[in-house]
Design a protein around this motif. Structure first.
Motif, short mmCIF file in Angstrom:
data_model
loop_
_atom_site.label_atom_id
_atom_site.label_comp_id
_atom_site.label_asym_id
_atom_site.label_seq_id
_atom_site.Cartn_x
_atom_site.Cartn_y
_atom_site.Cartn_z
N GLY A 119 33.87 9.42 75.92
CA GLY A 119 33.20 8.70 74.83
C GLY A 119 33.77 9.06 73.48
N GLY A 120 33.01 8.78 72.44
CA GLY A 120 33.45 9.04 71.07
C GLY A 120 32.82 10.30 70.50
N LEU A 121 33.50 10.91 69.54
CA LEU A 121 33.03 12.11 68.85
C LEU A 121 33.28 11.94 67.36
CD1 LEU A 121 32.10 15.13 68.75
CD2 LEU A 121 34.52 15.73 69.05
N LEU A 122 32.24 12.14 66.56
CA LEU A 122 32.39 12.11 65.10
C LEU A 122 32.55 13.54 64.62
CD1 LEU A 122 32.37 10.73 62.37
CD2 LEU A 122 29.87 10.78 62.40
N ALA A 123 33.77 13.88 64.19
CA ALA A 123 34.07 15.26 63.83
C ALA A 123 35.11 15.29 62.71
CB ALA A 123 34.58 16.03 65.05
N GLY A 138 18.98 16.85 59.24
CA GLY A 138 19.77 17.61 60.20
C GLY A 138 20.99 18.26 59.58
N VAL A 139 21.54 19.19 60.31
CA VAL A 139 22.74 19.92 59.89
C VAL A 139 23.78 19.81 61.01
CG1 VAL A 139 23.69 22.17 59.26
CG2 VAL A 139 21.38 21.54 58.54
N PRO A 140 25.00 19.38 60.69
CA PRO A 140 26.01 19.26 61.75
C PRO A 140 26.42 20.62 62.29
CG PRO A 140 27.04 19.00 59.60
CD PRO A 140 25.55 19.04 59.36
N GLY A 141 26.92 20.61 63.51
CA GLY A 141 27.51 21.82 64.06
C GLY A 141 28.90 22.04 63.47
N THR A 142 29.49 23.15 63.80
CA THR A 142 30.85 23.46 63.35
C THR A 142 31.66 23.95 64.54
OG1 THR A 142 30.23 25.72 62.75
CG2 THR A 142 30.10 24.06 61.02
N THR A 187 39.19 23.91 61.27
CA THR A 187 37.74 23.79 61.44
C THR A 187 37.31 22.34 61.28
OG1 THR A 187 37.46 24.35 59.10
CG2 THR A 187 37.27 26.14 60.70
N TYR A 188 36.16 22.05 61.87
CA TYR A 188 35.62 20.69 61.80
C TYR A 188 34.09 20.74 61.79
CZ TYR A 188 34.73 21.03 66.88
OH TYR A 188 34.29 21.41 68.12
N LEU A 189 33.50 19.64 61.33
CA LEU A 189 32.06 19.43 61.39
C LEU A 189 31.76 18.54 62.59
CD1 LEU A 189 31.31 18.69 57.62
CD2 LEU A 189 30.84 20.81 58.87
N ASP A 190 30.77 18.93 63.37
CA ASP A 190 30.45 18.24 64.62
C ASP A 190 29.16 17.44 64.45
OD1 ASP A 190 29.96 17.39 67.17
OD2 ASP A 190 30.05 19.38 68.10
N PHE A 191 29.29 16.12 64.37
CA PHE A 191 28.13 15.24 64.30
C PHE A 191 27.78 14.64 65.66
CE2 PHE A 191 29.46 15.48 59.90
CZ PHE A 191 28.25 15.56 59.23
N ASP A 199 12.61 9.43 62.94
CA ASP A 199 12.23 10.78 63.36
C ASP A 199 13.39 11.57 63.95
OD1 ASP A 199 9.55 10.46 62.62
OD2 ASP A 199 9.07 9.49 64.53
N TRP A 200 14.61 11.04 63.85
CA TRP A 200 15.78 11.70 64.43
C TRP A 200 16.49 12.53 63.37
CZ3 TRP A 200 20.85 11.14 62.86
CH2 TRP A 200 21.82 11.72 63.69
N LEU A 201 16.98 13.72 63.79
CA LEU A 201 17.73 14.60 62.90
C LEU A 201 19.10 14.87 63.48
CD1 LEU A 201 15.08 17.34 61.99
CD2 LEU A 201 15.60 15.25 60.75
N ALA A 202 20.14 14.81 62.64
CA ALA A 202 21.48 15.15 63.10
C ALA A 202 21.52 16.60 63.53
CB ALA A 202 22.48 14.92 61.97
N GLY A 203 22.29 16.87 64.57
CA GLY A 203 22.46 18.25 65.02
C GLY A 203 21.43 18.71 66.01
N SER A 204 20.42 17.86 66.30
CA SER A 204 19.34 18.32 67.18
C SER A 204 19.76 18.38 68.64
CB SER A 204 18.12 17.39 67.02
OG SER A 204 18.47 16.05 67.30
N ILE A 205 20.86 17.67 69.01
CA ILE A 205 21.25 17.65 70.41
C ILE A 205 22.74 17.96 70.56
CG2 ILE A 205 19.46 16.05 71.12
CD1 ILE A 205 21.64 13.85 70.99
#
Length: 430
Positions: free
Chosen positions: A197-201, A229-233, A244-248, A420-426
């Motif tokens: 699939g796709g990845l936004l990073a 939300g807060v993106p992963g890294t 380094t990258y930000l993981d959405f 009610d959705w937050l980035a980074g929650s999953i």
């Protein structure tokens, strides 16, 4: 399975052709005047410009505003005229601003992380993940322990994109985690590959995150104060170097799969309410944007993943939407300075009923634009009797097409919250 190949992806070649043909029209290329030069500002580039005091071109400043707030500096939408006193970005790090918006009639928040000027389209690029076995139902189940993913296109390439197509590469179980650090070595080894699939990073500095006001525990959506939300890294191999990258997360966007436009990332409109200045040029008013959920002019249900994560909004094209006569935003009396500022700009400002503005749900409507702002005085009918401009369908149905002006700019603009959705929650490591 993907055939091993060292040739550039077809998407990248098509992008190069598009970039080289910017400005080409019906006339022969050698007769056409040169088109505007394309340019991409990644988060790293945007922060460097802020740090060195180099402004973006004037047209982009109007559209983007402040995308980065350096550490210890005032936060734009937590300071006057939005608030009586200034609040400051935490001293520990620079931050990318959290911007309030509405989409599909619900509050949202997003950030502008990259700016694509005079770039007509953005394409997915391959992101290679090492696995010891490939299971289509659970492609990440057999990842090679300790191994970083690999990419071949960095921020300074004309082929760069933060929109990646996951490609799973099957390696022997005893492969050292640092055996492969360059994509070319994957292809030369003839390893089996499978598209995922796709990845936004977005590739980005490791010390930039959503802005957090001094004294606050988490990033918040301006105006309503809700947590976002807060993106992963993470880190990825880029030609033998760790970057380094930000993981959405996955499923944050969609792309075209037709033969003619395969790999083109789907964009949606970002409507910015504006009014003409003294020279007649439309200028954004600083009101929350309206994020579209599909192509302009196409009314369809918003696409969401099984996790409820929105699959739209990550790539937006700003449109200056001229505020219709008589339309105005809902502004509580506590924001008196903002009321005065908008009145000076010619915006219709209607004082809300004192009780209505203190309703529990009123915070979700702060600066939401209504075609009939007199409804703010209706305690019984508010907010149901208001004709809100808070969705793509509402904007497109209510504004004349000639008053909605698309810009030759694209934003990498991941959603940080929606409904009610937050980035980074999953998020899972990629």
């Amino acid at each position: 399975m993907l055939p091993p190949s060292s040739n550039p992806p077809l998407a990248a070649m098509s992008l190069l052709a598009a970039l080289l043909c910017l400005g080409c029209g019906a006339r022969a290329a050698d007769d056409a005047p040169p088109g505007p030069a394309s340019h991409t500002w990644t988060l790293r580039h945007l922060r460097e410009r802020v740090a060195t005091g180099r402004a973006l071109p004037s047209g982009l400043v109007t559209l983007v505003g402040e995308s980065i707030t350096p550490r210890g500096q005032p936060l734009p939408q937590w300071s006057p005229p939005y608030h009586r006193l200034e609040r400051y970005q935490a001293q520990g790090q620079d931050g990318f601003n959290v911007l309030p918006a509405f989409s599909e009639g619900r509050p949202a928040a997003f950030s502008v992380l990259e700016v694509w000027e005079h770039v007509p389209e953005v394409w997915v690029q391959p992101w290679y993940v090492l696995v010891t076995a490939y299971d289509p139902a659970r492609p990440d189940a057999h990842r090679l322990e300790g191994a970083l993913p690999l990419v071949d296109i960095g921020e300074d390439s004309v082929f760069y994109s933060p929109f990646w197509e996951l490609t799973y590469v099957v390696v022997p179980r005893d492969t050292p985690p640092d055996r492969y650090t360059r994509v070319v070595d994957l292809f030369s080894s003839g390893l089996p590959m499978h598209r995922g699939g796709g990845l936004l990073a977005p590739l980005a500095p490791p010390d930039v995150a959503p802005v957090v006001a001094e004294g606050a525990a988490t990033p918040l959506r301006p105006l309503s104060g809700e947590r976002v939300g807060v993106p992963g890294t993470g880190q990825v191999w880029l030609r033998g170097q760790r970057v380094t990258y930000l993981d959405f997360g996955t499923r944050a966007f969609t792309w075209n799969t037709s033969a003619e436009r395969s790999g083109v990332v789907d964009e949606v409109p970002l409507y910015l309410f504006a009014l003409p200045d003294s020279n007649g040029r439309p200028v954004p008013l600083g009101l929350p944007a309206v994020i579209g959920s599909g192509p302009r002019g196409v009314v369809s249900p918003a696409s969401r993943a099984p996790s409820e994560a929105p699959r739209f909004g990550a790539l937006t094209r700003p449109h200056l939407a001229l505020l219709p006569p008589g339309a105005g935003p809902f502004i509580p009396s506590a924001l008196g300075q903002l009321k005065a500022t908008l009145r000076e700009r010619g915006v219709t400002v209607v004082d809300a009923h004192p009780t209505a503005e203190h309703l529990a749900e009123a915070r979700e409507y702060v600066l939401r634009v209504a075609l009939n702002p007199e409804c703010f005085k209706d305690l019984v009918g508010f907010p149901q009797t208001c004709r809100w401009l808070d969705s793509q369908a509402a904007v497109e149905a209510s504004l004349e097409p000639a008053t909605v002006l698309p810009q030759d700019v694209l934003f990498t603009s991941p959603l940080l919250s929606f409904d009610d959705w937050l980035a980074g929650s999953i998020l899972q490591p990629h």
